[in-house]
Design a protein around this motif. Structure first.
Motif, mmCIF file in Angstrom:
data_model
loop_
_atom_site.group_PDB
_atom_site.id
_atom_site.type_symbol
_atom_site.label_atom_id
_atom_site.label_comp_id
_atom_site.label_asym_id
_atom_site.label_seq_id
_atom_site.Cartn_x
_atom_site.Cartn_y
_atom_site.Cartn_z
ATOM 1 N N GLU A 119 -23.637 25.575 46.767
ATOM 2 C CA GLU A 119 -23.670 25.057 45.476
ATOM 3 C C GLU A 119 -25.368 25.080 45.487
ATOM 4 O O GLU A 119 -26.111 24.362 45.938
ATOM 5 C CB GLU A 119 -23.058 23.678 45.080
ATOM 6 C CG GLU A 119 -23.214 23.507 43.504
ATOM 7 C CD GLU A 119 -22.375 22.261 43.016
ATOM 8 O OE1 GLU A 119 -22.387 22.111 41.704
ATOM 9 O OE2 GLU A 119 -21.863 21.461 43.806
ATOM 10 N N SER A 126 -28.355 25.741 41.832
ATOM 11 C CA SER A 126 -28.874 25.109 40.711
ATOM 12 C C SER A 126 -29.971 26.261 39.814
ATOM 13 O O SER A 126 -30.486 27.079 40.813
ATOM 14 C CB SER A 126 -29.664 23.796 40.700
ATOM 15 O OG SER A 126 -30.786 24.054 41.303
ATOM 16 N N GLN A 174 -25.250 21.383 50.597
ATOM 17 C CA GLN A 174 -24.097 21.115 49.412
ATOM 18 C C GLN A 174 -23.034 22.251 49.509
ATOM 19 O O GLN A 174 -22.975 23.228 48.728
ATOM 20 C CB GLN A 174 -24.970 21.494 48.058
ATOM 21 C CG GLN A 174 -25.825 20.066 47.768
ATOM 22 C CD GLN A 174 -26.613 20.438 46.456
ATOM 23 O OE1 GLN A 174 -27.053 21.360 46.227
ATOM 24 N NE2 GLN A 174 -26.712 19.108 45.781
ATOM 25 N N LEU A 206 -14.633 25.534 43.123
ATOM 26 C CA LEU A 206 -15.681 26.129 42.507
ATOM 27 C C LEU A 206 -15.606 25.712 40.741
ATOM 28 O O LEU A 206 -16.585 25.726 40.171
ATOM 29 C CB LEU A 206 -15.809 27.812 42.581
ATOM 30 C CG LEU A 206 -16.258 28.205 43.588
ATOM 31 C CD1 LEU A 206 -16.175 29.910 43.644
ATOM 32 C CD2 LEU A 206 -17.796 27.823 44.028
ATOM 33 N N ASP A 224 -18.239 19.215 36.924
ATOM 34 C CA ASP A 224 -19.475 19.191 37.662
ATOM 35 C C ASP A 224 -19.948 17.664 37.871
ATOM 36 O O ASP A 224 -19.024 16.873 37.645
ATOM 37 C CB ASP A 224 -20.469 20.051 36.894
ATOM 38 C CG ASP A 224 -20.476 19.265 35.660
ATOM 39 O OD1 ASP A 224 -20.061 18.360 35.105
ATOM 40 O OD2 ASP A 224 -21.092 19.924 34.652
ATOM 41 N N VAL A 234 -15.898 22.852 34.539
ATOM 42 C CA VAL A 234 -16.788 24.154 34.867
ATOM 43 C C VAL A 234 -15.801 25.337 34.371
ATOM 44 O O VAL A 234 -14.454 25.392 34.755
ATOM 45 C CB VAL A 234 -16.942 24.260 36.362
ATOM 46 C CG1 VAL A 234 -17.615 25.649 36.560
ATOM 47 C CG2 VAL A 234 -17.929 23.180 36.659
ATOM 48 N N VAL A 261 -18.645 30.545 36.342
ATOM 49 C CA VAL A 261 -19.190 30.167 37.506
ATOM 50 C C VAL A 261 -19.674 31.568 38.217
ATOM 51 O O VAL A 261 -19.449 32.707 37.967
ATOM 52 C CB VAL A 261 -18.109 29.831 38.572
ATOM 53 C CG1 VAL A 261 -18.718 29.897 40.205
ATOM 54 C CG2 VAL A 261 -17.415 28.864 38.614
ATOM 55 N N ARG A 311 -21.496 26.447 36.911
ATOM 56 C CA ARG A 311 -21.954 26.349 38.431
ATOM 57 C C ARG A 311 -22.510 27.541 38.789
ATOM 58 O O ARG A 311 -22.111 28.682 38.734
ATOM 59 C CB ARG A 311 -20.807 25.827 39.224
ATOM 60 C CG ARG A 311 -20.870 25.561 40.468
ATOM 61 C CD ARG A 311 -19.675 24.941 41.176
ATOM 62 N NE ARG A 311 -19.668 23.400 41.105
ATOM 63 C CZ ARG A 311 -18.766 22.849 40.537
ATOM 64 N NH1 ARG A 311 -17.781 23.596 40.234
ATOM 65 N NH2 ARG A 311 -18.778 21.449 40.369
ATOM 66 N N TYR A 312 -23.771 27.422 39.701
ATOM 67 C CA TYR A 312 -24.170 28.434 40.612
ATOM 68 C C TYR A 312 -23.734 28.254 41.966
ATOM 69 O O TYR A 312 -23.741 27.041 42.400
ATOM 70 C CB TYR A 312 -25.641 28.582 40.343
ATOM 71 C CG TYR A 312 -25.802 28.921 39.010
ATOM 72 C CD1 TYR A 312 -26.455 30.378 38.657
ATOM 73 C CD2 TYR A 312 -26.381 28.121 37.934
ATOM 74 C CE1 TYR A 312 -26.970 30.576 37.671
ATOM 75 C CE2 TYR A 312 -27.039 28.276 36.861
ATOM 76 C CZ TYR A 312 -26.882 29.568 36.671
ATOM 77 O OH TYR A 312 -27.755 29.820 35.387
ATOM 78 N N ALA A 313 -23.380 29.215 42.536
ATOM 79 C CA ALA A 313 -22.983 29.089 44.144
ATOM 80 C C ALA A 313 -23.472 30.309 44.972
ATOM 81 O O ALA A 313 -23.288 31.405 44.482
ATOM 82 C CB ALA A 313 -21.351 29.098 44.221
#
Length: 978
Positions: free
Chosen positions: A123, A125, A148, A155, A159, A165, A168, A310-312
């Motif tokens: 994960e 940011s 993380q 996913l 959050d 969320v 993604v 969310r950024y992954a």
């Protein structure tokens, strides 16, 4: 990009057993699954279009009960959806069971479930992504620990602030397997292993970018997935849990400004495809739908952070245990070793896995390479090519593996879709990284400092566009080709992820003609401009000359043509230079005694067994023997066609002219005597070149082929057979001494062996099964073998039986050596029985075979009556003094039959004493030293006894000379210096 080439070709990664099998729901809920796929086109050219639905029926929790008529209508819809589900599940399963061409050509095909290892997903940011671009330093390029870690099924969890969320962004550099992960996600959903979403609709952004015509969302879905036409009307009107997958967002130019993309909340309103994507991400269109976007790092910023929940980041196989797990699963598959070798190859598979695992544990450079799952595929494919290739089809070459590997990762990829040049990613890599690779090859270096990188990447940057392209390359592609060095003392340098990739890109850089001076580049561009202008001017001048007959007009027209013609001659010089470079690198004398390139590749993957080098020890010189071989391989028609798809065009005329120039350089240099390892490299080069006419001309110039002490794996045997099979000329000599041959090797080489006059097969551990193949060879009507050497092979009595049958029917063999082949008395007897039927044999060597007096006498008696046989070697056998005298008397009965038993012949020294001692000295490393010592002691006693019996001083002197040679050999044997 969600294309056939990527979604089927990037490495699959892992067990999805941890995915939740079901989600808690209301009682009375009925689950219905719907899947759709458009009919795929040819692999590698048409985007894959997938759609999957899971429709959840009515729930008992509803406060308003539908009417009976409405309830009946819903039942009819559910029945229709159920039928569509079955059709689409079957269609999707059939489609995803198909593997890309590369899987079928370079190894067995596996399903996603059979070979899949989950990559690490971390994960991230927005703050981390928006950090300024790091410099090319070792600290910034090393993979940070994934603290993380988040799983794929989590996913869309809430959050840190407790918000649900919905959007993604899943990003990763080239080769981390974004498309493969999406493919596995859809496959799992299709088989009921991802029940979180009731409707999954994947889109390829590459596909969406091809059209700018307005289209509604519902029409777009039914256009891509026609079986969803009954489900699309309820989108937005029901509580369906919908997931949109947007794969490869970097291919779309999105504008989130209201002035650039208007708001649209109606699924039926036609708007450009990019506007549909923008409004979906804005949550203005189908706000309840979930969206997962895959993209490269450089394109993450195209979506404003307020629209992302969310950024992954896909971190690949950052843990070596994941790499080991992938190799274990891939290399241990039943079909990996081929069809013919079930029993023996299972142990070889286990050995490969064990050696590879040990190499990974040493923290070797290969562990840094396999951080990218795509390189795990390349490693497995290369090992399959090296170890399990029994026959070599024309399409199966090492260059083909690397070219196909690049197509799997770069096909259709544009470096930056927002740039007006629209340069392909692979073309940019060949130009920039190829330059670095070529400079490294020429200076014989594999480690590059930050200054080296800046000189190749930044020195010629002059425009804003060039700098932007470099920035995209650094963030998206750099780590695919270059990685920090792990060797002690070189931590602040970079190396190519796979050593052979440096040589491949250097070869591509040269063959594409990127290695030009400034004058050559300007001249080429000017020639093209003048050439185009001259065509238009020709039309104008032809019209003017009819109206105004001015004599200077034709002269002016011819002047315009001079420069293009002159430049075409200069370009021909460039192709001569490419051929010269190829020949110079292929036949470098300083590389003459290295291992052959196939063994070098094997060592680079599996490591070198034995004690590790001390850090202070001077390293060996770098070798780049694959560089010229890749140059030849890239020129093959198939590889040129693949590179054309990647934006790297090599014209047929250029390839033809380079091949023509090579005849003056490569073939001429090959006529010089080459050591075995270099000759094997040359044969491999001809195989990679895939030019049958050129290969035939090159092979005709090779009258003797010496490959002694080369480990002839099934691959090398296949290459030798394939290359030699381009002609039908007779080979004067083929030396395969100590080449680890077996029965299958002889079977593969059978057509080549037929055409060899002198055939050396010593020291290959060939047994009776191999003798059966040799019998068939000698009995073949096209066999021309006249000299066959089988010394130091455990043929045994059964092998002697097969060879005896061959002697009886053969018409070409004149010299046969069976020295130290464990024949025994029975084997010699069998050969003696069939020897009378042979009419051409001139020399037979049965030395060191534990023959006793009876069998030795039997052989010599038959030889005495033979029409052509005049020499029989019987030394180092268990023949007594009485047997020796009997053999000597038989020899005296008929001149010409020479039985070589001892170094003496009555009261004189044998004329062949030096031959016998030379044979002993050459074979001593492979014989039982104690037994040889005993035989030499007996020979010495015999020499001393014969010397005492003669009164001739000349003969005494000869005896003393031979005795001194035997004593010298005995002394070295006792001291272990021989």
């Amino acid at each position: 990009m969600f294309r056939a080439t990527q979604c089927q070709s990037c490495l699959p990664w892992g067990s999805w057993a941890q995915l939740r099998r079901s989600l808690p729901g209301s009682r009375g809920t009925r689950d219905v699954y719907l899947c759709a796929a458009s009919v795929p086109g040819e692999l590698g050219s048409v985007p894959v279009r997938l759609g999957c639905v899971r429709f959840q029926g009515g729930s008992q929790g509803h406060s308003v009960q539908p009417s009976s008529s409405r309830h009946g209508l819903n039942q009819l819809r559910n029945v229709a959806s159920s039928d569509a589900i079955k059709k689409h599940q079957k269609s999707l399963s059939a489609w995803f069971s198909n593997q890309p061409n590369e899987e079928r050509q370079f190894g067995p095909s596996f399903s996603m479930d059979a070979v899949h290892v989950d990559p690490v997903i971390r994960e991230s940011s927005l703050e981390e992504i928006l950090k300024p671009s790091p410099d090319l330093t070792i600290q910034n390029q090393l993979q940070q620990p994934c603290s993380q870690v988040i799983s794929l099924q989590n996913l869309f969890d809430v959050d840190a602030c407790g918000r649900q969320v919905k959007n993604v962004v899943l990003y990763g550099t080239v080769g981390t397997g974004k498309s493969t992960l999406i493919k596995k996600m859809v496959v799992d959903w299709c088989h009921g292993r991802l029940p979180r979403f009731e409707l999954v609709i994947p889109f390829s952004c590459e596909d969406l970018s091809q059209s700018h015509a307005p289209i509604s969302l519902r029409r777009l879905i039914t256009k891509k997935y026609q079986h969803l036409r009954d489900v699309v009307p309820i989108l937005g009107a029901s509580n369906l849990k919908v997931l949109f997958i947007l794969n490869g967002l970097e291919r779309l130019n999105l504008d989130f400004r209201l002035a650039g993309t208007e708001l649209c909340c109606d699924p039926n309103e036609p708007v450009p495809p990019s506007a549909i994507v923008v409004n979906l991400l804005r949550k203005y269109l189908l706000p309840e739908a979930s969206i997962i976007v895959t993209t490269r790092p450089s394109a993450v910023r195209r979506i404003p952070g307020k629209y992302v929940g969310r950024y992954a980041e896909i971190c690949g196989f950052s843990d070596t245990n994941l790499q080991k797990l992938y190799f274990q699963m891939r290399l241990s598959q039943p079909g990996c070793s081929g069809e013919d070798s079930v029993g023996s190859s299972s142990g070889e598979q286990e050995n490969l896995v064990e050696m590879l695992s040990r190499n990974l544990e040493r923290h070797n450079q290969i562990a840094a390479a396999c951080f990218l799952p795509s390189y795990c595929w390349l490693v497995c494919t290369t090992l399959h090519f090296l170890y399990f290739t029994r026959t070599v089809p024309p399409s199966q070459t090492l260059t083909g593996i690397y070219t196909s590997f690049l197509r799997l990762n770069f096909s259709g990829e544009v470096l930056d879709s927002t740039d007006s040049t629209n340069i392909s990613m692979m073309k940019y890599v060949a130009k920039m990284v190829g330059k670095l690779a070529y400079k490294g090859v020429m200076s014989r270096k594999t480690c590059f400092s930050e200054d080296d990188l800046q000189q190749c990447f930044e020195v010629e940057m002059k425009t804003e566009s060039e700098l932007n392209l470099l920035e995209v390359f650094r963030s998206d592609v750099f780590r695919f080709f270059l990685t920090p060095c792990v060797q002690p003392g070189k931590e602040h340098t970079f190396v190519f992820t796979i050593p052979a990739m440096q040589e491949y890109l250097a070869a591509l850089y040269v063959v594409l003609g990127e290695k030009k001076t400034l004058a050559q580049r300007v001249g080429k561009e000017l020639s093209e401009v003048i050439g185009k202008v001259s065509e238009d001017v020709a039309v104008v001048l032809s019209i003017i000359s009819k109206v105004l007959p001015l004599r200077f007009l034709p002269v002016l027209f011819n002047l315009l043509k001079i420069f293009p013609r002159y430049f075409s001659r200069l370009s021909g010089k460039d192709r001569d230079a490419i051929a010269h470079t190829m020949a110079e690198e292929l036949f470098k004398e300083e590389d003459y005694y290295n291992d052959d390139v196939l063994d070098q590749i094997n060592s680079s993957i599996l490591g070198v067994e034995g004690p590790m080098r001390h850090p202070d020890e001077a390293p060996d010189d770098e070798v780049f023997e694959l560089f010229p071989i890749f140059m030849g391989g890239i020129l093959s028609r198939r590889n040129r066609a693949i590179l054309e798809q990647l934006g790297c065009s090599i014209k047929n005329l250029a390839a033809f002219e380079i091949a023509k120039a090579m005849k003056k350089t490569v073939i001429r240099n090959s006529r010089k005597g080459l050591p075995p390892s270099e000759l094997m490299d040359y044969l491999f080069f001809l195989h990679e070149f895939q030019n049958e006419r050129f290969t035939a001309e090159a092979i005709r110039s090779l009258r003797a082929v010496n490959l002694s002490s080369i480990k002839m794996t099934p691959l090398k045997c296949s290459i030798l057979a394939s290359v030699m099979g381009t002609t039908c000329h007779e080979v004067e000599e083929l030396n395969l001494t100590s080449c680890n041959l077996d029965t299958s090797s002889l079977r593969t080489l059978f057509p080549v062996l037929l055409r060899c006059k002198a055939l050396h097969l010593q020291l290959n551990s060939l047994g009776s099964d191999a003798c059966k193949e040799i019998r068939d060879l000698l009995l073949h009507d096209k066999c021309v073998v006249s000299n066959l050497r089988l010394a130091n092979n455990p043929l045994g009595e059964q092998g002697a039986q097969y060879l005896a049958e061959a002697l009886a029917g053969n018409r070409s063999l004149t010299h046969l050596s069976l020295l130290h082949t464990a024949l025994g008395d029975r084997g010699a007897e069998v050969i003696a029985q069939h020897l009378a039927e042979n009419q051409h044999l001139q020399e037979l060597n049965l030395g060191y075979n534990s023959l006793t007096d009876t069998s030795a006498l039997r052989v010599v008696e038959v030889a005495k009556k033979h029409a052509t046989l005049d020499k029989v070697h019987l030394y180092f056998n268990d023949i007594s003094e009485d047997g020796k005298r009997a053999l000597h008397s038989l020899r005296m009965d008929r001149d010409g039959v020479r039985a070589l038993v001892f170094l003496t012949a009555g009261t004189d020294v044998s004329d062949y004493w030096s031959n016998i001692l030379n044979v002993v000295q050459r074979n001593l490393p492979f014989w039982d030293r104690e037994r040889v010592r005993q035989h030499l002691a007996l020979i010495l006693q015999d020499l001393e006894s014969s010397r005492r019996q003669t009164a001739n001083p000349w003969r005494k002197a000869k005896f003393l000379r031979v005795e001194s040679e035997v004593k010298k050999m005995l002394g070295k044997l006792q001291h272990g210096s021989l």
